[in-house]
Design an enzyme around this catalytic site. Sequence first.
Site, PDB file in Angstrom:
ATOM      1  N   ASP A  58      48.879  33.613 101.328  1.00 51.67           N
ATOM      2  CA  ASP A  58      49.368  34.675 100.485  1.00 51.67           C
ATOM      3  C   ASP A  58      50.970  34.579 100.612  1.00 51.67           C
ATOM      4  OD1 ASP A  58      48.245  37.073  99.164  1.00 51.67           O
ATOM      5  OD2 ASP A  58      49.608  38.038 100.436  1.00 51.67           O
TER       6      ASP A  58
ATOM      7  N   TYR B  67      47.051  44.981  90.494  1.00 51.61           N
ATOM      8  CA  TYR B  67      47.889  45.784  91.708  1.00 51.61           C
ATOM      9  C   TYR B  67      49.094  45.266  91.865  1.00 51.61           C
ATOM     10  CZ  TYR B  67      47.565  41.410  94.593  1.00 51.61           C
ATOM     11  OH  TYR B  67      47.745  40.183  95.163  1.00 51.61           O
TER      12      TYR B  67
ATOM     13  N   TYR C  76      56.035  42.803  97.240  1.00 45.30           N
ATOM     14  CA  TYR C  76      55.901  43.324  95.825  1.00 45.30           C
ATOM     15  C   TYR C  76      57.149  43.663  94.804  1.00 45.30           C
ATOM     16  CZ  TYR C  76      51.256  43.063  97.677  1.00 45.30           C
ATOM     17  OH  TYR C  76      50.051  42.514  98.383  1.00 45.30           O
TER      18      TYR C  76
ATOM     19  N   HIS D 230      39.781  35.313  99.472  1.00 46.10           N
ATOM     20  CA  HIS D 230      41.317  35.281  99.642  1.00 46.10           C
ATOM     21  C   HIS D 230      41.542  35.389 101.283  1.00 46.10           C
ATOM     22  CE1 HIS D 230      45.268  35.790  98.539  1.00 46.10           C
ATOM     23  NE2 HIS D 230      45.505  37.069  99.103  1.00 46.10           N
TER      24      HIS D 230
END
Length: 311
Positions: free
Chosen positions: A99, A144, A227, A287
């Site tokens: 990730d 998201y 993010y 994932h």
Amino acid sequence: MEHSHVQVRGLKLHVVQIGTGPKVVLFLHGFPEIWYSWRHQMVAVANAGFRAVAFDCRGYGLSDQPSEPEKANFNDLVDDAEALLDSLGIDKVHLVGKDFGAMTAYMLAVSHPERVLSVVTLGVPFIIPGPAGIQFDLLPKGFYVLRWAEPGRAEADFGRFDVKTVVRKIYILFSRSELQVAGDDEEIMDLVDPLAPLPPWFTEDDLGVYATLYENSGFRFALQVPYRCLSMDHGVTDPKVTGPSLLIMGEKDYVMKMAGMEEYMRKGTVKQFMPNLDISFMPEGNHFVQEQLPEQVNELIISFLNKNCST
């Protein structure tokens, strides 16, 4: 496993190790993950003769929080990883990242190739954070990544629930193959039915470990990195990893449905940046493939390490 806190760049990082010897594998976690995400792989590589090292990123789990988390970016994670190797007396390392930990691995291999023997990544092909690496205009409205990049939005969304419920919902949601897109009148957490069961490979005990670690750290830093700094230019001018590398992708990973992503991998465009890349697609993988199908992932990683790495 041996737990310790190691002083790194003014912060104490929670470090977990198992195994001994000169061949070292450094594991880099993503979100909503933590060092514990690598529990299956750490034991496997240690049994295969490697020293396994994982840590909670700054601001995550049992590691210290930086004083100004809103100013943090991926360069902090890269610098932390390099400084941790120095503190542990490790010169060169094999990287395994998942990730956003994959992005950290790519950046570390690009900026410090002399210290990286090989790179294994899961869930995210070669991407460097920044305007050139991530095409935000192609992401669907309500996705998201866009929602959580908005200051305050995820805080309000998560704040309706306890930490354990937030982690539960994220694990359920991100195990699916669909993109996580909320409508105008809903938030990301609303996409999960409160009665939805955990994935069969993720136990209540596992959830309890994650919840305890995130209850300690909260989500403040986790929302900043990755993010809220994904669009920031991180100063990478020559994005190329030339050493041996392996990408493990679940074919049921939602990332495969992001615009252009599957083509980027299957047509080999990614090899412009990683010329010595092997890609292994896992038909049933999602994932969280390293937790979902640990034996298969362990076999891929250990086979790759033994094949390509003599030190």
